[in-house]
Design a protein around this motif. Sequence first.
Motif, mmCIF file in Angstrom:
data_model
loop_
_atom_site.group_PDB
_atom_site.id
_atom_site.type_symbol
_atom_site.label_atom_id
_atom_site.label_comp_id
_atom_site.label_asym_id
_atom_site.label_seq_id
_atom_site.Cartn_x
_atom_site.Cartn_y
_atom_site.Cartn_z
ATOM 1 N N LEU A 1 0.861 -1.189 0.000
ATOM 2 C CA LEU A 1 0.000 0.000 0.000
ATOM 3 C C LEU A 1 0.898 1.240 0.000
ATOM 4 O O LEU A 1 2.067 1.177 0.377
ATOM 5 N N HIS A 2 0.321 2.382 -0.403
ATOM 6 C CA HIS A 2 1.139 3.587 -0.540
ATOM 7 C C HIS A 2 1.177 4.418 0.728
ATOM 8 O O HIS A 2 1.917 5.399 0.782
ATOM 9 N N GLY A 3 0.376 4.056 1.716
ATOM 10 C CA GLY A 3 0.408 4.828 2.952
ATOM 11 C C GLY A 3 -0.729 4.452 3.882
ATOM 12 O O GLY A 3 -1.457 3.475 3.645
ATOM 13 N N VAL A 4 -0.837 5.249 4.940
ATOM 14 C CA VAL A 4 -1.917 5.044 5.914
ATOM 15 C C VAL A 4 -2.555 6.390 6.242
ATOM 16 O O VAL A 4 -1.913 7.439 6.138
ATOM 17 N N GLU A 5 -3.814 6.308 6.621
ATOM 18 C CA GLU A 5 -4.487 7.477 7.179
ATOM 19 C C GLU A 5 -4.840 7.144 8.620
ATOM 20 O O GLU A 5 -5.474 6.110 8.883
ATOM 21 N N LEU A 6 -4.427 7.991 9.551
ATOM 22 C CA LEU A 6 -4.727 7.756 10.966
ATOM 23 C C LEU A 6 -6.096 8.369 11.266
ATOM 24 O O LEU A 6 -6.308 9.563 11.029
ATOM 25 N N HIS A 7 -7.001 7.546 11.777
ATOM 26 C CA HIS A 7 -8.364 8.023 12.029
ATOM 27 C C HIS A 7 -8.419 8.713 13.387
ATOM 28 O O HIS A 7 -8.483 8.066 14.424
ATOM 29 N N ALA A 8 -8.371 10.046 13.343
ATOM 30 C CA ALA A 8 -8.423 10.827 14.583
ATOM 31 C C ALA A 8 -9.680 11.685 14.611
ATOM 32 O O ALA A 8 -9.716 12.735 15.262
ATOM 33 N N ALA A 9 -10.718 11.231 13.888
ATOM 34 C CA ALA A 9 -11.986 11.972 13.825
ATOM 35 C C ALA A 9 -13.093 11.163 14.495
ATOM 36 O O ALA A 9 -12.850 10.097 15.065
ATOM 37 N N HIS A 10 -14.300 11.694 14.461
ATOM 38 C CA HIS A 10 -15.541 10.949 14.740
ATOM 39 C C HIS A 10 -15.622 10.292 16.118
ATOM 40 O O HIS A 10 -16.242 9.244 16.263
ATOM 41 N N ASN A 11 -14.970 10.868 17.104
ATOM 42 C CA ASN A 11 -15.124 10.368 18.479
ATOM 43 C C ASN A 11 -14.547 8.974 18.699
ATOM 44 O O ASN A 11 -14.953 8.265 19.627
ATOM 45 N N PHE A 12 -13.620 8.540 17.858
ATOM 46 C CA PHE A 12 -12.887 7.294 18.109
ATOM 47 C C PHE A 12 -11.649 7.612 18.970
ATOM 48 O O PHE A 12 -11.428 8.770 19.343
ATOM 49 N N LEU A 13 -10.823 6.591 19.248
ATOM 50 C CA LEU A 13 -9.804 6.742 20.301
ATOM 51 C C LEU A 13 -8.907 7.979 20.150
ATOM 52 O O LEU A 13 -8.716 8.731 21.110
ATOM 53 N N LEU A 14 -8.336 8.189 18.955
ATOM 54 C CA LEU A 14 -7.382 9.297 18.816
ATOM 55 C C LEU A 14 -8.097 10.644 18.943
ATOM 56 O O LEU A 14 -7.529 11.615 19.449
ATOM 57 N N CYS A 15 -9.354 10.673 18.525
ATOM 58 C CA CYS A 15 -10.198 11.862 18.702
ATOM 59 C C CYS A 15 -10.515 12.056 20.186
ATOM 60 O O CYS A 15 -10.514 13.185 20.697
#
Length: 368
Positions: A163-177
């Motif tokens: 794969l060419h990369g990753v997107e870190l999910h820091a939106a929508h009230n999940f852990l990183l958010c």
Amino acid sequence: MNKALNDSFHFERAGLWLKNRAVLAPLTHNMSGAGGDPGQAELDWLVRCARGGFGLLIAAATQVQPGGRCWAGQPALMTDAQQQAFTTLATRVTQAGTLAVVQLHHGGVRALPELNEGAPVGPGEVAPGGRYPRGVRALTEEGILAVVEAFVRAAERAQAAGLHGVELHAAHNFLLCNFLNPLHNQRTDRWGGTLPNRARILVEIIRGIRASLPRAFLVGVRLSPESYAHIQGIELPHQLAVAHLLADEEIDYLHFSMGDSFKAVNGDPDGGSLLGAVQAGLAGRVPLMVAGSIRDATSAQLALAGGADLVAVGTAALGNPDWMTKVSRGLPLLQAPFTATRLEEVGFTASALGYLAGMGVLAPHDAA
Ligand SMILES: Cc1cc2nc3c(=O)[nH]c(=O)nc-3n(C[C@H](O)[C@H](O)[C@H](O)COP(=O)(O)O)c2cc1C
């Protein structure tokens, strides 16, 4: 500079090119096995979107650690078999001339008790009851370091898969958010309190990825710009300050999940545009991707004119995996909500249809 949807786009820091500025938004479709093994149907659907002309695909929210699961059919990237499935995806998508990143995800306070052993985890403790029948367990220092490690390990697997990369999910009230949000994160250690402390978990993940993978591997971050629905505590000035901290870490793009890319800033008496405020706030420090109400050529062009560098298409792509081909040729698009027949025709299975009905994208008379 006038940006056109059909223009190629250069990720300068990574040295990678997209053939156009159209991105498939991350779209959970609930087609993986119970342990997170990606199903053939979801790989086929993503390949169909690649062949449909998108410059970049973002594969849906993908689990990186036990305990973070949010959907019964959520994909995971934690085992060799799962990595192999993503290898197949990367090969097929690349053959179509599209780049692919995977969205790495931990559910945090939104992880479902029935899909995980033990209580969900977050920056702080929440008493059992209501939305949290088992409560929420506050992560310890070791627990936070294990989360960082899990994200970095999943990124390593993504790179090994081609794969060419990753997107870190820091939106929508999940852990990183949850960590970024001062209402959730009231820690008094180095992971809470000041804004750099609340962003530390995200920064450590990015540093871990950068330390172990080549610079050509894309790292993007998805943020919610402001509070939405019943989620409180996410404020635009804070999120823009986070964006600047992340820009210091050499990320390749920021993906603002706008809900509606053409809305006004929450509570702004003058109705100032959210997109305008985000663009001005970023001051060109990092490429800006936006998602929300990008339905057709006109809305895509409007978002580009308003300051976005890349536009991510969500709902419209579900029924039009060939969205970009249709848009470039001026062909009509099918409008959401879509019929079950159409969604089956493009490859969604019964479990996907059940989920999509709950998300309001299945035409009501078809949503049994
Ligand atoms: C069925 C469905 C699944 C989604 N899954 C994800 C996801 O896995 N990760 C994520 O960050 N956003 C997810 N979203 C949000 C979309 O990426 C997008 O931001 C949102 O739908 C707004 O764009 P739209 O108006 O083009 O649909 C999902 C949305 C829908 C409708």
